[in-house]
Design a protein around this motif. Structure first.
Motif, short mmCIF file in Angstrom:
data_model
loop_
_atom_site.label_atom_id
_atom_site.label_comp_id
_atom_site.label_asym_id
_atom_site.label_seq_id
_atom_site.Cartn_x
_atom_site.Cartn_y
_atom_site.Cartn_z
N PRO A 15 0.53 -1.31 -0.07
CA PRO A 15 0.16 0.22 -0.24
C PRO A 15 0.96 1.49 0.19
N LEU A 16 1.99 0.83 0.35
CA LEU A 16 2.73 2.37 0.47
C LEU A 16 3.76 3.19 -0.15
N VAL A 17 4.29 1.46 -1.74
CA VAL A 17 5.01 2.11 -2.15
C VAL A 17 3.76 1.34 -3.26
N LYS A 18 2.84 2.03 -3.64
CA LYS A 18 1.91 1.48 -4.35
C LYS A 18 1.95 3.07 -5.25
N PRO A 19 2.01 4.24 -5.58
CA PRO A 19 1.65 5.41 -5.74
C PRO A 19 3.43 5.43 -6.82
N ALA A 20 4.03 5.40 -6.12
CA ALA A 20 5.35 4.61 -7.29
C ALA A 20 5.50 3.40 -8.01
N LEU A 21 5.11 2.74 -7.55
CA LEU A 21 4.94 1.39 -8.21
C LEU A 21 4.04 1.67 -9.92
N LEU A 22 2.29 2.53 -9.11
CA LEU A 22 1.80 3.10 -10.97
C LEU A 22 2.05 4.19 -11.73
N VAL A 23 3.60 4.78 -10.61
CA VAL A 23 3.96 5.65 -11.89
C VAL A 23 4.41 4.97 -12.91
N ALA A 24 5.26 3.45 -12.47
CA ALA A 24 6.17 2.52 -12.77
C ALA A 24 5.67 2.08 -14.22
N VAL A 25 3.95 1.72 -13.61
CA VAL A 25 3.71 0.95 -14.34
C VAL A 25 2.69 1.69 -15.81
N LEU A 26 2.93 3.25 -15.28
CA LEU A 26 2.04 4.12 -15.98
C LEU A 26 3.56 4.42 -17.37
N PHE A 27 4.51 4.70 -16.75
CA PHE A 27 5.46 4.64 -18.10
C PHE A 27 6.28 3.44 -19.23
N ARG A 28 6.02 2.21 -18.29
CA ARG A 28 6.16 1.18 -19.05
C ARG A 28 5.18 1.06 -20.57
N LEU A 29 4.18 1.47 -19.92
CA LEU A 29 2.54 1.13 -20.77
C LEU A 29 3.11 1.65 -21.51
N MET A 30 2.91 3.27 -21.51
CA MET A 30 3.52 4.56 -23.07
C MET A 30 4.67 3.70 -22.94
N ASP A 31 5.57 3.06 -22.81
CA ASP A 31 6.94 2.74 -23.64
C ASP A 31 6.57 1.07 -24.59
N ALA A 32 5.62 0.56 -23.91
CA ALA A 32 6.07 -0.93 -24.24
C ALA A 32 4.59 -0.78 -26.01
N LEU A 33 3.81 0.13 -25.86
CA LEU A 33 3.22 0.39 -26.43
C LEU A 33 3.63 1.53 -27.65
N ARG A 34 4.28 1.47 -28.12
CA ARG A 34 5.57 2.22 -28.60
C ARG A 34 6.03 1.74 -29.06
N ILE A 35 6.79 0.22 -28.85
CA ILE A 35 7.71 -0.30 -29.18
C ILE A 35 7.67 -1.41 -30.66
N PHE A 36 9.74 -0.93 -30.73
CA PHE A 36 9.83 -1.30 -31.65
C PHE A 36 11.28 -2.05 -32.18
N ASP A 37 11.88 -0.72 -31.43
CA ASP A 37 13.48 -1.36 -32.14
C ASP A 37 13.73 -2.84 -31.59
#
Length: 290
Positions: free
Chosen positions: A195-217
């Motif tokens: 519960p206490l690390v959830k904000p940082a974890l959700l931010v990490a998931v958001l960053f990875r979602l945006m990056d993974a949806l653009r996967i190319f190289d």
């Protein structure tokens, strides 16, 4: 005060976006005019370029993109959390362990793709250790698995780094109180750490979602271009653009932008609501204590 930043964003973000959207409604090349002469240039095509969105190749690329995003992000969250918990522990050689875990993230994606391509060769390390003759980098399900493994290895440390930053701000007194109360390791993780690390974890998931949806190289280097099993939306856009099909490429790029925008909007709304509820609950607890 914000005007210089807005000018830069207008030049490097908004103008290319508007230009791509405008290009998606036009076609260029040669055609016959009303008199039967061959003319060259561009002309308004309406929604003709967007017709490819319902074609099999685009649907397949969208499926591959979504599959890679869901599977890799899920694996990276689990492995990243484990890495963060391990890096947070105090023991001899922790600095070397942290450096070793973060090295994959520091390696350029093209270099990582080449390295895993050598590993997944027919006579590579993977087949030697497994005792198999799998063609990992050929077009097929094994190519999907190879991309998932390589991408997870590459970016799980990034999630671990963000989660570690969230773990560092949790007071040690909270864990001491949990030990005094007789909490098990699982209870401490589930009721305190997560519960206490959830904000940082959700931010990490958001960053990875945006990056993974653009996967190319990574699929491009590891498996190759125009491979049906690993072709993503970014790869499809690149292929159309290199063949001077700027209209369809712009239409596909606009569709990808809308897809990412919808995912980001939904996730941010959920993230914002979650964080807001946490703030409200903590404020209520503080008022009750007072």
């Amino acid at each position: 005060m914000l005007s210089p930043t807005m000018v830069v964003l207008a030049l490097v973000v908004f103008y290319p976006l508007v230009a791509a959207m405008r290009e998606s409604f036009y076609e260029s090349g040669q055609r016959l005019d009303a008199d039967g002469f061959v003319v060259e240039g561009e002309w308004f095509a309406g929604l003709a370029n967007y017709a490819g969105v319902v074609e099999q190749r685009f649907v397949n690329a969208a499926f591959n993109t979504t599959l890679f995003t869901v599977v890799t992000v899920a694996l990276e969250v689990v492995l990243g959390m484990a890495m963060a918990l391990l890096m947070r522990r105090a023991f001899r050689g922790r600095a070397f362990l942290r450096a070793g875990i973060l090295i994959p993230w520091a390696v350029p994606t093209a270099v990582a793709g080449l390295m895993w391509k050598w590993i997944f060769q027919a006579d590579g390390v993977a087949n030697t250790l497994l005792g198999t003759d799998i063609l990992w980098t050929a077009d097929g399900p094994w190519a999907k698995l190879a991309v998932i493994i390589a991408d997870t290895w590459k970016t799980a440390p990034f999630v671990g780094l963000l989660v570690l930053a969230g773990l560092q701000i949790i007071p040690s007194s909270v864990y001491e109180a949990a030990r005094v109360d007789g909490s098990t390791s699982w209870q401490t993780f589930w009721r305190i750490t997560l519960p206490l690390v959830k904000p940082a974890l959700l931010v990490a998931v958001l960053f990875r979602l945006m990056d993974a949806l653009r996967i190319f190289d990574l699929p491009y280097v590891l498996v190759g271009p125009r491979k049906q099993s690993v072709e993503t939306l970014s790869g499809l856009i690149w292929d159309e653009a290199t063949r001077v099909h700027y209209g369809p490429a712009s239409a596909y790029g606009t569709a990808l932008f809308c897809y990412i925008a919808v995912i980001a909007f939904v996730f941010v709304k959920l993230l914002g609501a979650d964080l807001l509820s946490d703030v409200r609950s903590r404020g209520k607890e503080a008022r009750d204590v007072a």
